[in-house]
Design a protein around this motif. Sequence first.
Motif, PDB file in Angstrom:
ATOM      1  N   UNK A  19     -50.240  44.589  20.109  1.00  0.00           N
ATOM      2  CA  UNK A  19     -51.043  44.438  18.910  1.00  0.00           C
ATOM      3  C   UNK A  19     -50.965  45.723  18.114  1.00  0.00           C
ATOM      4  N   UNK A  20     -50.667  45.607  16.846  1.00  0.00           N
ATOM      5  CA  UNK A  20     -50.459  46.790  16.035  1.00  0.00           C
ATOM      6  C   UNK A  20     -51.750  47.282  15.432  1.00  0.00           C
ATOM      7  N   UNK A  21     -51.669  48.486  14.873  1.00  0.00           N
ATOM      8  CA  UNK A  21     -52.857  49.128  14.347  1.00  0.00           C
ATOM      9  C   UNK A  21     -53.062  48.881  12.866  1.00  0.00           C
ATOM     10  N   UNK A  22     -52.231  48.057  12.272  1.00  0.00           N
ATOM     11  CA  UNK A  22     -52.319  47.901  10.829  1.00  0.00           C
ATOM     12  C   UNK A  22     -53.193  46.732  10.406  1.00  0.00           C
ATOM     13  N   UNK A  23     -53.778  46.040  11.366  1.00  0.00           N
ATOM     14  CA  UNK A  23     -54.458  44.794  11.059  1.00  0.00           C
ATOM     15  C   UNK A  23     -55.926  45.034  10.805  1.00  0.00           C
ATOM     16  N   UNK A  24     -56.475  44.535   9.721  1.00  0.00           N
ATOM     17  CA  UNK A  24     -57.901  44.638   9.493  1.00  0.00           C
ATOM     18  C   UNK A  24     -58.656  43.940  10.607  1.00  0.00           C
ATOM     19  N   UNK A  96     -57.484  59.103  12.827  1.00  0.00           N
ATOM     20  CA  UNK A  96     -57.936  57.702  12.788  1.00  0.00           C
ATOM     21  C   UNK A  96     -56.858  56.714  13.208  1.00  0.00           C
ATOM     22  N   UNK A  97     -55.599  57.024  12.886  1.00  0.00           N
ATOM     23  CA  UNK A  97     -54.510  56.131  13.276  1.00  0.00           C
ATOM     24  C   UNK A  97     -54.377  56.055  14.793  1.00  0.00           C
ATOM     25  N   UNK A  98     -54.408  57.225  15.448  1.00  0.00           N
ATOM     26  CA  UNK A  98     -54.286  57.253  16.906  1.00  0.00           C
ATOM     27  C   UNK A  98     -55.487  56.584  17.554  1.00  0.00           C
ATOM     28  N   UNK A  99     -56.671  56.836  17.007  1.00  0.00           N
ATOM     29  CA  UNK A  99     -57.885  56.208  17.544  1.00  0.00           C
ATOM     30  C   UNK A  99     -57.797  54.690  17.451  1.00  0.00           C
ATOM     31  N   UNK A 100     -57.314  54.214  16.322  1.00  0.00           N
ATOM     32  CA  UNK A 100     -57.173  52.768  16.140  1.00  0.00           C
ATOM     33  C   UNK A 100     -56.173  52.187  17.131  1.00  0.00           C
ATOM     34  N   UNK A 101     -55.081  52.921  17.371  1.00  0.00           N
ATOM     35  CA  UNK A 101     -54.087  52.460  18.346  1.00  0.00           C
ATOM     36  C   UNK A 101     -54.704  52.337  19.732  1.00  0.00           C
ATOM     37  N   UNK A 102     -55.414  53.366  20.143  1.00  0.00           N
ATOM     38  CA  UNK A 102     -56.025  53.360  21.478  1.00  0.00           C
ATOM     39  C   UNK A 102     -57.012  52.219  21.606  1.00  0.00           C
ATOM     40  N   UNK A 103     -57.852  52.014  20.584  1.00  0.00           N
ATOM     41  CA  UNK A 103     -58.884  50.984  20.644  1.00  0.00           C
ATOM     42  C   UNK A 103     -58.285  49.589  20.730  1.00  0.00           C
ATOM     43  N   UNK A 104     -57.119  49.396  20.131  1.00  0.00           N
ATOM     44  CA  UNK A 104     -56.553  48.058  20.078  1.00  0.00           C
ATOM     45  C   UNK A 104     -55.540  47.776  21.176  1.00  0.00           C
ATOM     46  N   UNK A 105     -54.949  48.817  21.753  1.00  0.00           N
ATOM     47  CA  UNK A 105     -53.896  48.587  22.745  1.00  0.00           C
ATOM     48  C   UNK A 105     -54.373  48.723  24.183  1.00  0.00           C
ATOM     49  N   UNK A 377     -59.885  34.531  26.931  1.00  0.00           N
ATOM     50  CA  UNK A 377     -61.066  35.267  27.390  1.00  0.00           C
ATOM     51  C   UNK A 377     -60.931  36.765  27.104  1.00  0.00           C
ATOM     52  N   UNK A 378     -59.729  37.295  27.358  1.00  0.00           N
ATOM     53  CA  UNK A 378     -59.511  38.719  27.122  1.00  0.00           C
ATOM     54  C   UNK A 378     -59.617  39.047  25.635  1.00  0.00           C
ATOM     55  N   UNK A 379     -59.017  38.190  24.801  1.00  0.00           N
ATOM     56  CA  UNK A 379     -59.086  38.410  23.356  1.00  0.00           C
ATOM     57  C   UNK A 379     -60.526  38.318  22.860  1.00  0.00           C
ATOM     58  N   UNK A 380     -61.230  37.309  23.327  1.00  0.00           N
ATOM     59  CA  UNK A 380     -62.598  37.050  22.830  1.00  0.00           C
ATOM     60  C   UNK A 380     -63.605  38.077  23.325  1.00  0.00           C
ATOM     61  N   UNK A 381     -63.497  38.473  24.601  1.00  0.00           N
ATOM     62  CA  UNK A 381     -64.561  39.288  25.179  1.00  0.00           C
ATOM     63  C   UNK A 381     -64.175  40.740  25.463  1.00  0.00           C
ATOM     64  N   UNK A 382     -62.914  41.095  25.258  1.00  0.00           N
ATOM     65  CA  UNK A 382     -62.503  42.487  25.451  1.00  0.00           C
ATOM     66  C   UNK A 382     -61.913  43.071  24.174  1.00  0.00           C
ATOM     67  N   UNK A 383     -60.879  42.420  23.655  1.00  0.00           N
ATOM     68  CA  UNK A 383     -60.190  42.977  22.491  1.00  0.00           C
ATOM     69  C   UNK A 383     -61.061  42.976  21.233  1.00  0.00           C
ATOM     70  N   UNK A 384     -61.590  41.806  20.877  1.00  0.00           N
ATOM     71  CA  UNK A 384     -62.307  41.701  19.614  1.00  0.00           C
ATOM     72  C   UNK A 384     -63.566  42.564  19.558  1.00  0.00           C
ATOM     73  N   UNK A 385     -64.400  42.593  20.605  1.00  0.00           N
ATOM     74  CA  UNK A 385     -65.587  43.456  20.517  1.00  0.00           C
ATOM     75  C   UNK A 385     -65.244  44.936  20.355  1.00  0.00           C
TER      76      UNK A 385
END
Length: 731
Positions: A19-24, A96-105, A377-385
Amino acid sequence: MMTLAPARPASPTVPGPTRTASVPPSAGMGTRTKGFYRHDLDGLRGIAIALVAVFHVWFGRVSGGVDVFLVLSGFFFGGRLLRGALTPGVALRPVPEVTRLIRRLLPALVVVLAVSAVLTILIQPETRWEAFADQSLASLGYYQNWELARTASDYLRAGETVSPLQHIWSMSVQGQFYIAFLVLIMLSAWLFRRLLGKRARAGFVVLLGALTIASFVYAIIAHNADQATAYYNSFARAWELLLGALVGAVVPHVRWPMWLRTLLAVVALAAILSCGALIDGVHEFPGPWALVPVGATLLFILSAANRYADPHTGGRIPAPNRLLASKPFVALGAMAYSLYLWHWPLLIFYLAHTGNSRVTFVEGAVILLVSGLLAWLTTRYVEEPLRSRGTVAATAPVSKVALRKRLRRPTIVLGSTVALLGVALTATSFTWREHVTVLRANGKELSVLSLRGYPGALALVDNARVPELPMRPTVLEAKDDIPVSTTEGCISDFDNVDIINCTYGDTAATRTIALAGGSHAEHWITALDLLGRAHHFKVVTYLKMGCPLTTEEKPLVMGDNRPYPKCREWNERVMPEIIADKPDFVFTTSTRPWNIKPGDVMPSSYLGIWQEFSDNNIPVLAMRDTPWMVRDGDPFFPADCLADGGDAISCGIERSEVLSDHNPTLDYVKRFPMLKPLDMSDAVCRADHCRAVEGNVLLYHDAHHLSATYMRTMTDELGRQIGAATGWWSD
């Protein structure tokens, strides 16, 4: 029944998305430019992950999905950064770019790694735990691709079972690209804005274009030199991401007529869907054939480029784009990252649990369904929050500050839990590695084990009594129970064509045996060294991993049939040197196992070698090759089998499967009188079975190399045969 993967033991067949970091946060996996959101690329991602999973589970082929994801990653992340760098006055902020990468990956990755660690302990033998620990650390550190490249080029590990984490290599490639591209754009923007001013755009195009071309040329060269290693090489893959970034920067300025956009979309989608069936990506990527999925992805991106240039064109986008922008495909694309993370480990652990090498259609369907459920489940309860910062309802009866705190509290708990899982996984991996290191350090005593307690081969050839003692080396010691020539670097690796000479035995002796060929000649050095000291001859090495003495025009790596052009190059160098050195004897292997039927054979490509030695009056000690442990066409490790509860018989193999009734070398003795056959098969196998353990000693340290400890117990029998062949001594 469908196969899991091609015959290559550690086959690099596992592409995957990140998942990339460019997505709102509200937009899932698409991209937004000038108010236009590309839902069709969400759908393309969904198509790609479906192809990846289906081809892995049922067909054992590369679908081209990895290349689709690499291009999309470059397009999303690199294109956005590049557009920002080309926009005057836009500040580029790395933190902020690196932080976003870490949070999403990382969150989903950590969860999957933690579950995989538990399943490894429950299902896999403990001999696999170290490799899992190594690859867990490599996955968390985003260097998994280099870890796999190293093991793919390591002949001693080339037969290991496919890792449940093998698929994470592509995430490592993308993670490395994100950081490298971020640094490159930051530095280039600072430099070009000052030096080139309004012409900065040309500077970026020239720079990235040059890097893209250099990467593509390197990929072709690396592919031809060593395709298995090049498959995981970051720079050999960089051109795919760079092309995506370049298209991401120029796409707002591209306009196509509708008929051409529709045609491009249809052709691109057809190429992506058919790529896995028509192209053998396992052996052809990342070479020129990777242009097919890469080019198709670029065409699909450009097919809706008009919507970038004019977001007011309504629904006038090609029909294939509208199809992939529909809810089912967008939903699949939204959880593509998690689906990719889950499907491969579940497949590998299921196969490990059942002991099968393939799944049926029904089994595969169940694996995909479970993977999809876990991905949701992972997308809904881990990634998205963790990807969202929290929202505040406009009509909330409480204050915005209080509601924000309330909404963020579960997120903080979830984030802390994931972080603790990552720390625990890292600590556990390091602890197990240290435990194994200590055990192997204790294994140094293997070289002085008493033959009375550990007779090994003597139990077969001399009927030595075998007391009840624990097996040595243990299943954890076996991996490092290797010839001293390996630890001292006296064998050329896969990439090296240099001739490395080391001397063993009585180094001051005048009589010389040249030990030449691949690792199956090398593992005899343990016994030859002892015999040389006892009978006053020296042993000089001429060795290369996986490369016997052969006249083969296009040699292959034995075991996985990879092209091995450097083996031929090395042979062309080593034969003249051996002949010039004029040893008293050359010791090398004379047979190989059949790939197509039981038994062993003397390859026709060896005959030219025997003739060349005969023409130069150099006699050859022709050793019949060691039996290979094979099941269902793939090598297996007896140590793994023993660790999993097997015994000496169940973890061995029928003699008739690996050895013919008659030593094939004997058929050529009349033609080559200077050929002196040696056959130690009766010191390895019983009359009907080749067991995993004899005389309290484990025979193999992997699937087809004898352990140094067992080799020491073969010294007397080898000495009897060499003495008779050379006439240097007699018993």
